[in-house]
Write a protein that holds these residues in place. Sequence first.
Motif, PDB file in Angstrom:
ATOM      1  N   HIS A 294      -5.166  -3.967   8.604  1.00  0.00           N
ATOM      2  CA  HIS A 294      -4.536  -3.867   7.209  1.00  0.00           C
ATOM      3  C   HIS A 294      -3.028  -3.772   7.405  1.00  0.00           C
ATOM      4  CE1 HIS A 294      -3.828  -2.156   3.218  1.00  0.00           C
ATOM      5  NE2 HIS A 294      -3.313  -1.076   3.814  1.00  0.00           N
ATOM      6  N   ASN A 295      -2.209  -4.275   6.439  1.00  0.00           N
ATOM      7  CA  ASN A 295      -1.052  -4.347   6.624  1.00  0.00           C
ATOM      8  C   ASN A 295      -0.334  -4.199   4.908  1.00  0.00           C
ATOM      9  OD1 ASN A 295       1.885  -3.936   7.076  1.00  0.00           O
ATOM     10  ND2 ASN A 295       2.129  -5.693   7.887  1.00  0.00           N
ATOM     11  N   LYS A 296       0.416  -3.244   4.746  1.00  0.00           N
ATOM     12  CA  LYS A 296       1.260  -3.585   3.269  1.00  0.00           C
ATOM     13  C   LYS A 296       2.541  -2.855   3.459  1.00  0.00           C
ATOM     14  CE  LYS A 296       1.154  -1.561  -1.425  1.00  0.00           C
ATOM     15  NZ  LYS A 296       0.549  -0.550  -2.288  1.00  0.00           N
TER      16      LYS A 296
ATOM     17  N   THR B 215      -2.569  -0.399   9.480  1.00  0.00           N
ATOM     18  CA  THR B 215      -3.859   0.028  10.323  1.00  0.00           C
ATOM     19  C   THR B 215      -3.779  -0.803  11.481  1.00  0.00           C
ATOM     20  OG1 THR B 215      -4.950   1.108   8.311  1.00  0.00           O
ATOM     21  CG2 THR B 215      -6.279   0.517  10.526  1.00  0.00           C
TER      22      THR B 215
ATOM     23  N   THR C 267      -3.501   4.593  11.788  1.00  0.00           N
ATOM     24  CA  THR C 267      -3.223   4.056  10.302  1.00  0.00           C
ATOM     25  C   THR C 267      -1.677   4.885  10.052  1.00  0.00           C
ATOM     26  OG1 THR C 267      -5.151   4.031   9.446  1.00  0.00           O
ATOM     27  CG2 THR C 267      -3.492   4.374   7.876  1.00  0.00           C
TER      28      THR C 267
END
Length: 459
Positions: free
Chosen positions: A327-329, A358, A440
């Motif tokens: 996950h990447n933002k 994450t 994370t």
Amino acid sequence: DASTPLQIVVVGGSVTRGQGCNQPRFPGSQRCDPMKCAWPSRLEYLINTLAGTKLVQVYNLAVSATTLRFATPLVKYWLYPPELLANGGPDVIMSSYSTNEQSQQDTTKSVEFANRARTRVEAFIRAAFASDCQSPLVMFVDDYLGNFQDIILGEMQFGNIVTELSEWYGNIMSVSYADVVRRHVYADTSETTFTLPEWPKKVEVHFGMGGHIAIAWCVLYAMMDAYMGYCDNRVFAEKMKNRPGVFSESVLHLVNTVPPPELRPDLTLQDVSRDWQVNAARMLEGKSDCDSNSMVSSSPCSFAFLAGLQGWNAEELHSFLQPFVVHNKGWESIMEYGQGRTVEKPGLIATAANASITLQLKNIHKAVRMINIQRIKSYGEKWKESKAQFTVLVENQKKTPYTAQFQVDGYHNAMKSISYPFEYDLKDHWAEKGSNITITIDLVSGTTFKILGMMLCEA
């Protein structure tokens, strides 16, 4: 292998990268590549030209705004560029961090600075000694003339600490370009061969080409002198081998093969011999797997990157991280530039508030106890209140999952950007081989945060 050049690694900050070396100084002169202008490149050229063959290969792994605490994981965890590892790792490690280390001094707390600096220097030395079955030669190169402060004794403090520890360990080389030119420069502080114009009135620790040429010659002279001294000692030892000596063979073996105890403030004469013997026992245990066919240590890490020291650009860092990202933002692998694009700083950067990424490591191939994070701390509005939260989930095969959480600052009031390490010990909740680890990273305050490196290792 006699056909392989001597492998020399140089670590340091912006001075070692050549910042300021390439500035045109005379009418008609032109800018050049700062890395080629810097003294490590000149040292390689000098040695190979004098030898008439490629005798050495120098890897300049300097990264701006870093200190010894950034380079220590490089040697401890064996995180060198692949082409260097392919040649068996470094034979010589040169540390040229005097300038950036001296910048950490508070002139009102000289004793505290000395103790902290001594700890950092010793950590680097001992990491180098423990990193390989055949330890590389460690050399410290003092490139700092000033002028973070006006007090001369303060300006010389870090160099004096290095000299002290070189003498304590015995087999550490210390070369001071600063000591070679210091009296001449201080006799005329308006000179511009080894300093820049307006020095020392203006705080400027970088210098021009003249200084880099001088450093290369100083290091070359020291290496030649050490080589000649070694040969003379071997001849003398051969002549004396059948004559009784003052010290026993066991004492001579201890002195020649085992580092002394750390030079702690509380080390006493009553304890020093015992502590030295304890060091010998630990070294024997730690290197029990070394034999004539095992010359290079493997990294004790399941996951590790130090982008700048490994010579990576932003694309290479992205390629390394991508298989682990679930996950990447708002986090990106970015190469930041400064000082007219001569300062390169690759890293994983949060680009907006509330950024989150994450990473997941499945079926780790080595146990993990220590988490080492190398981040930049900086100043100004961009970095104000910068803080990241790390959440670590350890899933061992036969244990209850364990979650650890900690926060790391990315802002300080000092008017400089510098790398700082942060270590977290999982202790009894360490991840066993074959476990899964999920990390994370949330930007919980501010609008940016920069990670230069992250290592998940056995110790």
